[in-house]
Design a protein around this motif. Structure first.
Motif, short mmCIF file in Angstrom:
data_model
loop_
_atom_site.label_atom_id
_atom_site.label_comp_id
_atom_site.label_asym_id
_atom_site.label_seq_id
_atom_site.Cartn_x
_atom_site.Cartn_y
_atom_site.Cartn_z
N THR A 42 17.91 -21.92 46.98
CA THR A 42 18.11 -21.30 45.67
C THR A 42 19.55 -21.48 45.24
O THR A 42 20.47 -21.14 45.98
CB THR A 42 17.79 -19.79 45.73
OG1 THR A 42 16.40 -19.61 46.04
CG2 THR A 42 18.10 -19.11 44.41
N THR A 143 13.87 -23.31 43.88
CA THR A 143 13.47 -22.33 42.88
C THR A 143 14.28 -22.44 41.58
O THR A 143 15.45 -22.78 41.60
CB THR A 143 13.63 -20.91 43.42
OG1 THR A 143 15.02 -20.66 43.67
CG2 THR A 143 12.85 -20.71 44.72
N THR A 152 9.10 -17.58 37.36
CA THR A 152 9.69 -18.41 38.40
C THR A 152 8.89 -19.69 38.57
O THR A 152 7.66 -19.68 38.51
CB THR A 152 9.72 -17.64 39.73
OG1 THR A 152 10.45 -16.43 39.56
CG2 THR A 152 10.39 -18.48 40.82
N VAL A 154 8.63 -22.96 41.36
CA VAL A 154 9.03 -23.50 42.66
C VAL A 154 8.73 -24.99 42.67
O VAL A 154 7.57 -25.40 42.53
CB VAL A 154 8.28 -22.79 43.81
CG1 VAL A 154 8.73 -23.37 45.14
CG2 VAL A 154 8.53 -21.29 43.76
N SER A 170 17.88 -25.24 39.49
CA SER A 170 18.11 -24.10 40.36
C SER A 170 19.56 -23.63 40.34
O SER A 170 19.85 -22.48 40.63
CB SER A 170 17.71 -24.46 41.80
OG SER A 170 17.76 -23.33 42.65
N GLY A 190 17.66 -20.24 39.93
CA GLY A 190 16.66 -19.53 40.71
C GLY A 190 17.13 -18.19 41.21
O GLY A 190 16.32 -17.30 41.52
N ASN A 197 15.27 -15.73 47.40
CA ASN A 197 13.82 -15.92 47.31
C ASN A 197 13.18 -16.07 48.69
O ASN A 197 12.36 -16.95 48.94
CB ASN A 197 13.49 -17.14 46.43
CG ASN A 197 13.90 -16.92 44.97
OD1 ASN A 197 13.26 -16.15 44.26
ND2 ASN A 197 14.97 -17.56 44.56
N LEU A 200 9.36 -16.59 49.86
CA LEU A 200 8.66 -17.87 49.91
C LEU A 200 8.46 -18.35 51.34
O LEU A 200 7.72 -19.32 51.57
CB LEU A 200 9.43 -18.93 49.11
CG LEU A 200 9.54 -18.67 47.60
CD1 LEU A 200 10.33 -19.78 46.93
CD2 LEU A 200 8.15 -18.56 46.97
#
Length: 286
Positions: A42, A143, A152, A154, A170, A190, A197, A200
């Motif tokens: 991120t 992200t 969001t 990905v 990101s 992100g 994040n 994930l």
């Protein structure tokens, strides 16, 4: 459950250098965390995730942070000063009263209005940071946040988006750098959703989070991973690393001190991380 995931969060230019140093320092002490089956990146961490997935030796990646002849050319931010950005982000989330998507949408709207550097110039900086511009074969997740909807996204090697564009999106710190356009959609950093994040990495047995900028959302995500049965360790900057960051982590002058501080911290963290990374989980075979 899958085995090991490495999560690398945001932190500006200083955070990129620190995380590189940290990873090299752990490797110096015999703990190679780049062996993770999943890497989540991120913002600054997206840059580091792409760098350590490039196949270049860690020693070379470290030199790209500390050798002026190898360092990427960084731009001076033309948008809002970083300390004011942080204040605005905190205020917007507080006003949102439990509506994080709405808060991200509002922040995205502001980001679209602020005059910063040209998108192409910012993308060129990101491209210069990446020694390899192709997605790796390993699972790499990057992200970003849709500036209009607050949702969001990905990115991975199957998303149809280039690695450089994914990392640029990101890394688009709102109000500081321009939202990045991919297929007509503007994306912000992100880190607007979470500094790392870490959620994930759900489904992995062991998760290492490298977080230059920990936050309450990260704390909640880590708690969720642990509740699902994962073993999780989080590394945040020690006092020497925080001093190396200074007051502006976007200042390119922070790279050398942050990388060196990260390397020293990595060596000191290696024993703790080794217990997570290298000792087999009950019933597993490495």
């Amino acid at each position: 459950m899958a085995e090991r995931a490495l999560v690398i969060g945001g932190g500006g230019v200083a955070g990129i250098a620190w995380a590189n140093g940290l990873i090299v320092g752990m490797a110096d002490a015999g703990v190679d965390v780049t062996s993770a089956e999943l890497v989540v990146g991120t913002s600054a961490g997206a840059n580091v995730a792409a760098q350590i997935s490039s196949g270049l030796p860690l020693a070379e990646l470290f030199q790209r942070q500390v050798d002026s002849a190898l360092q990427s050319h960084e731009l001076t931010p033309q948008g809002t000063p970083m300390e004011q950005v942080w204040d605005q982000v905190v205020a917007i989330h507080a006003e949102a009263e439990g509506d994080p998507v709405g808060a991200r949408r509002k922040l995205g709207a502001l980001a679209l209005e602020v005059k910063t550097v040209p998108e192409a110039a910012r993308r060129a900086v990101i491209e210069s940071r990446l020694p390899v511009r192709e997605w790796p074969l390993r699972q790499l997740l990057i992200t970003a946040v849709n500036a209009l909807t607050g949702e969001t996204r990905v990115f991975d090697r199957d998303s149809g988006v280039s690695l450089v564009d994914a990392v640029t999106a990101s890394s688009a710190v709102p109000l500081v750098w321009p939202p990045h356009t991919i297929d007509g959609v503007r994306y912000t950093d992100g880190g607007v959703r979470s500094s790392a994040n870490a959620d994930l990495a759900a489904g992995f047995e062991r998760v290492l989070v490298i977080a230059a900028l920990p936050d309450d959302v990260l704390d909640t995500q880590v708690a969720g991973l642990i509740a699902e049965g994962a073993r999780v360790e989080v590394i945040t900057p020690d006092d020497a690393s925080l001093e190396a960051f200074g007051t502006d982590p976007l200042n390119a002058a922070t790279r050398v001190p942050a990388a060196n501080a990260g390397r020293a911290q990595g060596k000191s963290e290696a024993g703790r991380i080794s217990e997570l990374w290298q000792q087999p989980s009950p019933g597993s075979v490495l």
